[in-house]
Each structure stands twice: as C-alpha cells, then as structure tokens.
Design an enzyme around this catalytic site. Structure first.
Site, PDB file in Angstrom:
ATOM      1  N   CYS A   1     -10.327   4.049   5.298  1.00  0.00           N
ATOM      2  CA  CYS A   1      -9.218   4.416   6.200  1.00  0.00           C
ATOM      3  C   CYS A   1      -9.223   3.561   7.457  1.00  0.00           C
ATOM      4  CB  CYS A   1      -9.324   5.896   6.565  1.00  0.00           C
ATOM      5  SG  CYS A   1      -8.138   6.392   7.812  1.00  0.00           S
TER       6      CYS A   1
ATOM      7  N   CYS B   1      -5.582   3.143   5.940  1.00  0.00           N
ATOM      8  CA  CYS B   1      -4.572   3.816   6.772  1.00  0.00           C
ATOM      9  C   CYS B   1      -4.322   3.157   8.125  1.00  0.00           C
ATOM     10  CB  CYS B   1      -4.993   5.261   7.049  1.00  0.00           C
ATOM     11  SG  CYS B   1      -5.875   6.068   5.726  1.00  0.00           S
TER      12      CYS B   1
ATOM     13  N   LYS C   1      -3.237  -0.615   8.106  1.00  0.00           N
ATOM     14  CA  LYS C   1      -1.926  -0.602   7.428  1.00  0.00           C
ATOM     15  C   LYS C   1      -0.817  -0.140   8.375  1.00  0.00           C
ATOM     16  CE  LYS C   1      -0.469   2.957   6.021  1.00  0.00           C
ATOM     17  NZ  LYS C   1      -0.828   3.649   4.811  1.00  0.00           N
TER      18      LYS C   1
ATOM     19  N   TYR D   1       1.495   4.192  -3.532  1.00  0.00           N
ATOM     20  CA  TYR D   1       1.542   4.127  -2.075  1.00  0.00           C
ATOM     21  C   TYR D   1       1.369   2.683  -1.570  1.00  0.00           C
ATOM     22  CZ  TYR D   1       0.364   9.180  -1.393  1.00  0.00           C
ATOM     23  OH  TYR D   1       0.339  10.541  -1.349  1.00  0.00           O
TER      24      TYR D   1
ATOM     25  N   GLU E   1       4.138   0.262   0.323  1.00  0.00           N
ATOM     26  CA  GLU E   1       3.883   0.040   1.754  1.00  0.00           C
ATOM     27  C   GLU E   1       3.756  -1.454   2.053  1.00  0.00           C
ATOM     28  OE1 GLU E   1       1.842   4.306   2.971  1.00  0.00           O
ATOM     29  OE2 GLU E   1       0.503   2.616   2.630  1.00  0.00           O
TER      30      GLU E   1
ATOM     31  N   HIS F   1      19.311  18.928  18.781  1.00  0.00           N
ATOM     32  CA  HIS F   1      20.438  18.044  18.573  1.00  0.00           C
ATOM     33  C   HIS F   1      20.458  16.908  19.578  1.00  0.00           C
ATOM     34  CE1 HIS F   1      24.340  17.060  16.961  1.00  0.00           C
ATOM     35  NE2 HIS F   1      24.844  16.996  18.187  1.00  0.00           N
TER      36      HIS F   1
ATOM     37  N   GLU G   1      17.048  18.109  12.407  1.00  0.00           N
ATOM     38  CA  GLU G   1      17.824  19.360  12.486  1.00  0.00           C
ATOM     39  C   GLU G   1      18.534  19.651  11.163  1.00  0.00           C
ATOM     40  OE1 GLU G   1      21.342  19.427  15.084  1.00  0.00           O
ATOM     41  OE2 GLU G   1      21.350  17.245  15.082  1.00  0.00           O
TER      42      GLU G   1
HETATM   43  P1  NDP Z   1      -1.718   4.838  -6.791  1.00  0.00           P
HETATM   44  O1  NDP Z   1      -2.599   5.581  -7.702  1.00  0.00           O
HETATM   45  O2  NDP Z   1      -0.872   5.548  -5.796  1.00  0.00           O
HETATM   46  O3  NDP Z   1      -0.727   3.935  -7.655  1.00  0.00           O
HETATM   47  C1  NDP Z   1      -1.183   3.022  -8.600  1.00  0.00           C
HETATM   48  C2  NDP Z   1       0.011   2.289  -9.168  1.00  0.00           C
HETATM   49  O4  NDP Z   1      -0.434   1.242 -10.002  1.00  0.00           O
HETATM   50  C3  NDP Z   1       0.895   3.193 -10.006  1.00  0.00           C
HETATM   51  O5  NDP Z   1       2.213   2.825  -9.782  1.00  0.00           O
HETATM   52  C4  NDP Z   1       0.433   2.866 -11.430  1.00  0.00           C
HETATM   53  O6  NDP Z   1       1.445   3.026 -12.373  1.00  0.00           O
HETATM   54  C5  NDP Z   1       0.120   1.387 -11.296  1.00  0.00           C
HETATM   55  N1  NDP Z   1      -0.851   0.943 -12.278  1.00  0.00           N
HETATM   56  C6  NDP Z   1      -2.033   1.508 -12.607  1.00  0.00           C
HETATM   57  N2  NDP Z   1      -2.666   0.808 -13.544  1.00  0.00           N
HETATM   58  C7  NDP Z   1      -1.875  -0.246 -13.841  1.00  0.00           C
HETATM   59  C8  NDP Z   1      -1.973  -1.326 -14.747  1.00  0.00           C
HETATM   60  N3  NDP Z   1      -3.019  -1.466 -15.544  1.00  0.00           N
HETATM   61  N4  NDP Z   1      -0.964  -2.218 -14.775  1.00  0.00           N
HETATM   62  C9  NDP Z   1       0.114  -2.077 -13.986  1.00  0.00           C
HETATM   63  N5  NDP Z   1       0.255  -1.072 -13.096  1.00  0.00           N
HETATM   64  C10 NDP Z   1      -0.716  -0.177 -13.028  1.00  0.00           C
HETATM   65  O7  NDP Z   1      -2.653   3.765  -6.147  1.00  0.00           O
HETATM   66  P2  NDP Z   1      -2.586   2.875  -4.854  1.00  0.00           P
HETATM   67  O8  NDP Z   1      -3.425   1.711  -5.193  1.00  0.00           O
HETATM   68  O9  NDP Z   1      -1.188   2.633  -4.405  1.00  0.00           O
HETATM   69  O10 NDP Z   1      -3.260   3.804  -3.765  1.00  0.00           O
HETATM   70  C11 NDP Z   1      -4.596   4.258  -3.962  1.00  0.00           C
HETATM   71  C12 NDP Z   1      -4.848   5.575  -3.287  1.00  0.00           C
HETATM   72  O11 NDP Z   1      -4.817   5.431  -1.902  1.00  0.00           O
HETATM   73  C13 NDP Z   1      -3.866   6.643  -3.667  1.00  0.00           C
HETATM   74  O12 NDP Z   1      -4.544   7.619  -4.401  1.00  0.00           O
HETATM   75  C14 NDP Z   1      -3.357   7.214  -2.383  1.00  0.00           C
HETATM   76  O13 NDP Z   1      -3.614   8.594  -2.333  1.00  0.00           O
HETATM   77  C15 NDP Z   1      -4.140   6.510  -1.307  1.00  0.00           C
HETATM   78  N6  NDP Z   1      -3.229   5.987  -0.290  1.00  0.00           N
HETATM   79  C16 NDP Z   1      -2.548   6.846   0.525  1.00  0.00           C
HETATM   80  C17 NDP Z   1      -1.675   6.358   1.470  1.00  0.00           C
HETATM   81  C18 NDP Z   1      -0.907   7.298   2.334  1.00  0.00           C
HETATM   82  O14 NDP Z   1      -1.255   8.470   2.404  1.00  0.00           O
HETATM   83  N7  NDP Z   1       0.158   6.837   2.992  1.00  0.00           N
HETATM   84  C19 NDP Z   1      -1.464   4.936   1.649  1.00  0.00           C
HETATM   85  C20 NDP Z   1      -2.193   4.127   0.727  1.00  0.00           C
HETATM   86  C21 NDP Z   1      -3.043   4.658  -0.187  1.00  0.00           C
HETATM   87  P3  NDP Z   1       1.730   4.415 -13.149  1.00  0.00           P
HETATM   88  O15 NDP Z   1       2.615   5.216 -12.257  1.00  0.00           O
HETATM   89  O16 NDP Z   1       2.413   3.945 -14.370  1.00  0.00           O
HETATM   90  O17 NDP Z   1       0.411   5.032 -13.422  1.00  0.00           O
END
Ligand code: NDP
Length: 452
Positions: free
Chosen positions: A43, A48, A51, A178, A182, A437, A442
């Site tokens: 983080c 976080c 970012k 995410y 982002e 407002h 709102e």
């Molecule tokens: P996520 O798990 O959110 O997303 C992973 C993405 O990668 C999904 O779209 C998934 O697709 C895709 N994916 C997975 N495997 C493959 C593959 N082999 N080939 C192609 N695409 C693939 O992971 P992130 O890396 O974005 O984030 C990691 C963690 O960090 C999350 O769990 C999140 O909770 C946390 N995070 C939170 C934030 C916040 O609160 N604002 C900000 C950044 C991170 P599919 O949908 O098909 O599985």
C-alpha cells in the site's frame, strides 16, 4: 511453561502486519516484526498511496481543458516532467517509511530487518538468527501475477511502473481489474497513448454492470483505446519498441506493456510446511473466522489469505487478531458491506450488493433506483461525461443493500454513505435526509421512483 523471546512475531510490516503488531504491543504483548523490504508494504510503497498521488497528477490535463473550454482561462501549452513527479512521490514514500518506523518503535515493537522463514510452529529464522514466539502472525501480502507466454519478461507490472525512467509514449495495459483501469487513466492523463485489453466482454468483473458499462463509455470518450475479448499472445523487442501479438491476429507496437492481471499470495519459501501450516489453492493460507490457521498459535491476515484484498480490511483483520490474542476474547473480522473505490477516471465508489447479486437474493422484491446526469461543472465545460448513481433496495425490509457510483469524488461520497448502509439504513431514511445543494451526492437522497 515454555518461555519464548516474544509473545507475538509478525512476518511482514505491511498495512495488516504493522497494525496487528502495534495493537498487540499496546495490549501489553512483547512483539517483533520482520520485514525484508521498506516498511509499509504494498500500500505505502507500490500501491494505494503512490497510485493515488499519480492519479492527482494525472488530472491536470483535463482540468486545464475544462478551464479553457468553460471557465474563461487561457493557459499556455503546459509541460510535464515525469522525473519530477516520481522524485516527489519517492520523497513522500520515504517520509511515510519513517512514519511507520517511528510508529512501531514508539509502540514498543522490535523491527527485525530481513526475510523471515518459519522453522517450526514457534520459531522463525531471520538473517541467520532464530527467534521464538508464542504466537506468529503471517502478513506477507501478495505479488503481481503475470501469465506465462513468450516474451512475458518484457512486460512490467505495478511493481515497476512506479519507477520507470520515463513516461512511455505508447502503452498497452493488459487486464481488467482495479490496477489496469487505474493505470490506464493515470498514464492517459499524463500524456501516454493508452491501449487497454481485457480477455472477456466487459472489464471489472464483480462490480455492478451499470458502472462497468458506464466506465467503459467514459474511458473510450477520453480516447483510451479500450478493447475487450482480446488477449496478448506474445511480446517481442523491435527497433521502435515492443511488438505485442494479439489473440485476434493483429499486433500493436508500444513502448511499455503493463500487466495488471491479478496478484497472488506471497507465501512460497516461507517455511509454512515446516510449521505445519496448510496452504490452499493459489498459495492462499486458509484461516477460520478469527484468522487462525490450522496451527492454533499461527494466524494469517491480509492479501496472503485472499479474502477481501484491500488495505483497510487487512488493518481491521490485524486489529482483530491482536484483540483475540491479547485482548478480552476472540474477535472475528467483519467482511460485510466493505466499501471500496476504484480510482479510475472517472472513479467508482461501491458498497454492498451489485444489481445482479441483489436480484438473485431478493428477486422481484428488488427495487433499483438509477440516475444518470451531467455534473453541473460540465454545463459550462461542454464535456459530455455522465455521472451514474444507483441504489438497490429490498422492498420487503426497505433496506438499502447496494450503492454504486461512477463520477467525480465517488470514493469520498461512497465512504459517507457506507456508514449508513453498514448501520442498516432504509430507503425511507434516505428519503428523509435533506440534500446538500448543489452537489452530485444529493442525488442519492432524492431518488423517488424506482427505475426498475
Ligand atoms: P484484479 O484481481 O482486480 O484483476 C485482475 C484482472 O486480470 C482481471 O480483469 C482478470 O480477468 C485479469 N486476468 C487474470 N488472469 C489473466 C490472464 N491469465 N490473462 C489475462 N487477464 C487475466 O487484480 P489487480 O491486479 O487489478 O489488483 C490486485 C488486487 O489489488 C485486487 O485484489 C484489489 O483488491 C487490490 N487493489 C485495490 C485497489 C483499490 O482499492 N482501489 C487498487 C488496486 C488494487 P477476469 O475478470 O477474467 O478474471
């Protein structure tokens, strides 16, 4: 009775580990924490915080356009210097590392630099030294996952993107979670030409469908080249950059390929087997309701348990473990109605059930209130950007079971409503609340008729 060096030894000084250690120490325990990198974990160092700083930096170009288009400003062509931004960001992260250090020391926690491995259920080894503890807390977090394919070593992840030497002119972002959305927004805002690909029909699986669709529309409106049902099959170096072959037979040349395809628990080479700790599929450590592993004196929290992988959840889990061990009885973390935000552009705020999940649970008793509008600001800027707000209500109990938003300040707005939803707020209480407002928020208290 065996005597141990510490009452609690924590492995990993990220969000969860630091919180658990500090609270345990404040409850009178003798605590040490091992960390093999900078204090603060993902983080603070690679997630976080940096970012969000980059998100702020990336807003300027659009704000400037709006100011010129709508508010009468004339502004000379601006210049952006990536190196300055990264240096400023690094300075702030260094400061935060120091804050974490002081917080631990002031709480009476011993920091043990180095990578810890379990030797048995009560012993860890760090930098060649064996340390014993009555209880052990595993808080080792996660690590970016990149699938196996030719040229994968040419891709970067969120670990590297924060330290690039230069802002890439052309970027391919792979993934639909995410981090992918982002960074597509950040890099686009700072001036990169961004293409984002996602393997299924619509990104942000797990979020409410209206919000997912609306974000895709807004990102395309900003000229982010967003393509669905597409995967990268190989990457090779060319004279001009990196050539990425795509699953539809086409290819694309870019300067960087950012893989944001999920994260995996960082539990390998931790000595879990030696201590008898079970590991689940994908490396996650299974735990019970109070975050205890199958070994009674060993607990695990945060991303390495793959429950709800968010910093505030890890903090909460750490607090609960400390109270379970050194407070007045077992305390189970509560994972219900955890709000979250995606700092996409525009951002998403979300708490509770999605419409699809609520429909499954409440069937015809579900009332959906949805509103789409152009924010007041854009009546002058001319931007066609739409804000989306949605409330999901169980008609039988009148409870608000889901709230979703896409639009400026969605994270800030959702945090406030999350308190009410956690407290079991009803739709009539929303109706009784007088709006502020003129705000976008709102709208949430003036939704009178269900849309469906
Ligand atoms: P996520 O798990 O959110 O997303 C992973 C993405 O990668 C999904 O779209 C998934 O697709 C895709 N994916 C997975 N495997 C493959 C593959 N082999 N080939 C192609 N695409 C693939 O992971 P992130 O890396 O974005 O984030 C990691 C963690 O960090 C999350 O769990 C999140 O909770 C946390 N995070 C939170 C934030 C916040 O609160 N604002 C900000 C950044 C991170 P599919 O949908 O098909 O599985």
């Amino acid at each position: 009775m065996a005597s141990y060096d510490y009452d609690l030894f924590t492995i990993g000084a990220g969000s969860g580990g630091v919180r658990g250690s500090r609270i345990a120490a404040s409850l009178g325990a003798r605590v040490a924490v091992a960390e093999d990198s900078e204090l603060g974990g993902t983080c603070v160092n690679l997630g976080c915080i940096p970012k969000k700083l980059l998100v702020y930096a990336s807003h300027f170009a659009e704000e400037r356009e709006d100011a010129i288009a709508g508010f009468g400003w004339s502004v000379a062509e601006p210049e952006f210097d990536w190196a300055t931004l990264i240096a400023n960001k690094d300075k702030e992260i260094k400061r935060l590392n120091g804050v974490y250090d002081r917080m631990l020391v002031d709480a009476g926690v011993t920091i043990v630099p180095g990578r810890a491995r379990l030797v048995d259920a009560h012993t860890v080894e760090v930098a060649g030294r064996r340390i014993t503890a009555e209880n052990i807390l595993i808080a080792v977090g996660g690590w970016p996952f990149v699938p196996d394919f030719p040229g994968r070593e040419l891709a970067i992840t969120s670990n590297e993107v924060f330290h690039l030497d230069a802002l890439p002119e052309r970027v391919l972002v792979v993934g639909g979670g995410y981090i992918a959305v982002e960074f597509a927004g950040i890099l686009h805002g700072l001036g990169s030409r961004v293409t984002q690909i996602y393997r299924r029909e619509l990104f942000l699986r797990g979020f409410d469908d209206s919000v997912r669709e609306a974000l895709a529309t807004e990102m395309k409106r900003k000229d982010i080249d967003l393509r669905f049902s597409l995967e990268a099959t190989s990457i090779e170096k060319t004279e001009g950059g990196l050539r990425v072959a795509l699953s539809d037979g086409s290819d694309i040349e870019v300067d960087q390929v950012l893989y944001a395809t999920g994260r995996v628990p960082k539990t390998d080479d931790l000595g879990l087997e030696a201590a008898g700790v079970e590991v689940g599929p994908g490396g996650a450590i299974p735990v019970d309701a109070v975050s205890r592993t199958n070994v009674p004196n060993i607990f695990a929290i945060g991303d390495c348990t793959d429950r709800v992988n968010l910093t505030p959840v890890a903090l909460h889990e750490g607090t609960c473990v400390a109270h379970t061990l050194f407070g007045d009885g077992e305390r189970a973390p509560d994972h219900e109605y955890v709000a979250s935000a995606v700092f996409s552009q525009p951002p998403i705020g979300s708490v509770g059930l999605t419409e699809a999940k609520a429909r499954d649970r409440f069937g015809d008793d579900l009332a959906v209130y949805e509103s789409r509008f152009r924010a007041l600001k854009h009546t002058l800027t001319g931007s066609a950007e739409q804000t989306l707000m949605k409330l999901l209500v169980d008609r039988k109990s009148d409870a608000v079971v889901g709230l979703h938003m896409l639009g400026p300040d969605a994270g800030e707005i959702t945090q406030g409503f999350a308190v009410a939803i956690k407290a079991g707020v009803t739709k009539s209480q929303f109706d009784q609340t007088i709006g502020i407002h003129p705000t976008a928020a709102e709208e949430f208290v003036t939704m009178r008729e269900p849309t469906r």
